[in-house]
Motif scaffolding. Structure first.
Motif, PDB file in Angstrom:
ATOM      1  N   ARG A  15     -36.360  11.302  11.609  1.00 34.89           N
ATOM      2  CA  ARG A  15     -36.702  10.314  10.785  1.00 34.89           C
ATOM      3  C   ARG A  15     -35.570   9.426   9.778  1.00 34.89           C
ATOM      4  N   MET A  16     -35.111  10.317   9.135  1.00 34.27           N
ATOM      5  CA  MET A  16     -33.674   9.800   8.620  1.00 34.27           C
ATOM      6  C   MET A  16     -32.599   9.359   9.095  1.00 34.27           C
ATOM      7  N   ALA A  17     -32.518   9.559   9.857  1.00 38.72           N
ATOM      8  CA  ALA A  17     -31.042  10.455  11.217  1.00 38.72           C
ATOM      9  C   ALA A  17     -31.196   8.055  11.745  1.00 38.72           C
ATOM     10  N   GLN A  18     -32.401   8.446  11.905  1.00 36.34           N
ATOM     11  CA  GLN A  18     -33.002   7.145  12.370  1.00 36.34           C
ATOM     12  C   GLN A  18     -33.018   6.061  11.764  1.00 36.34           C
ATOM     13  N   GLY A  19     -32.962   6.150  10.602  1.00 40.25           N
ATOM     14  CA  GLY A  19     -32.848   4.752   9.833  1.00 40.25           C
ATOM     15  C   GLY A  19     -34.471   4.490   9.014  1.00 40.25           C
TER      16      GLY A  19
END
Length: 78
Positions: free
Chosen positions: A32-36
Motif C-alpha cells: 500500500r505504501m508503494a501504491q502511495g
C-alpha cells in the motif's frame, strides 16, 4: 528526478519484501505504501485504525533498517 507511475512500484515492493521477516500485514502495508496510500487511506483499506498503521510502518522501517517512507521507496527503486 524521474517520475514513476505509482502502480509500477507494487511489483518491486512484492519482490523487495520476499524473504524478509515482515508479517503478512506488514507486507501488505509495504504494498500500500508503494501504491502511495496515506496512513488514513491505508487504515481504511485494512479496516484498522490510523494509529495501527503508524505503528506498523514504524516496525517495517525498523525491520528493514529504513528511516522512513522515502528510504523505503528509494530502496524499492535501487
Amino acid at each position: 528526478m524521474p517520475r514513476f507511475e505509482i502502480d509500477i512500484l507494487a511489483p518491486f515492493a512484492a519482490k523487495f519484501v520476499e524473504g524478509s521477516t515482515l508479517t503478512p500485514a506488514e507486507r501488505a502495508e509495504v504494498l500500500r505504501m508503494a501504491q502511495g496510500f496515506a496512513c488514513k487511506d491505508s487504515a481504511a483499506a485494512a479496516n484498522v485504525s490510523p494509529e495501527t498503521i503508524r505503528a506498523r510502518r514504524k516496525r517495517i522501517y525498523r525491520k528493514l533498517g529504513m528511516t522512513g517512507s522515502n528510504g523505503l521507496i528509494s530502496a524499492l527503486l535501487a
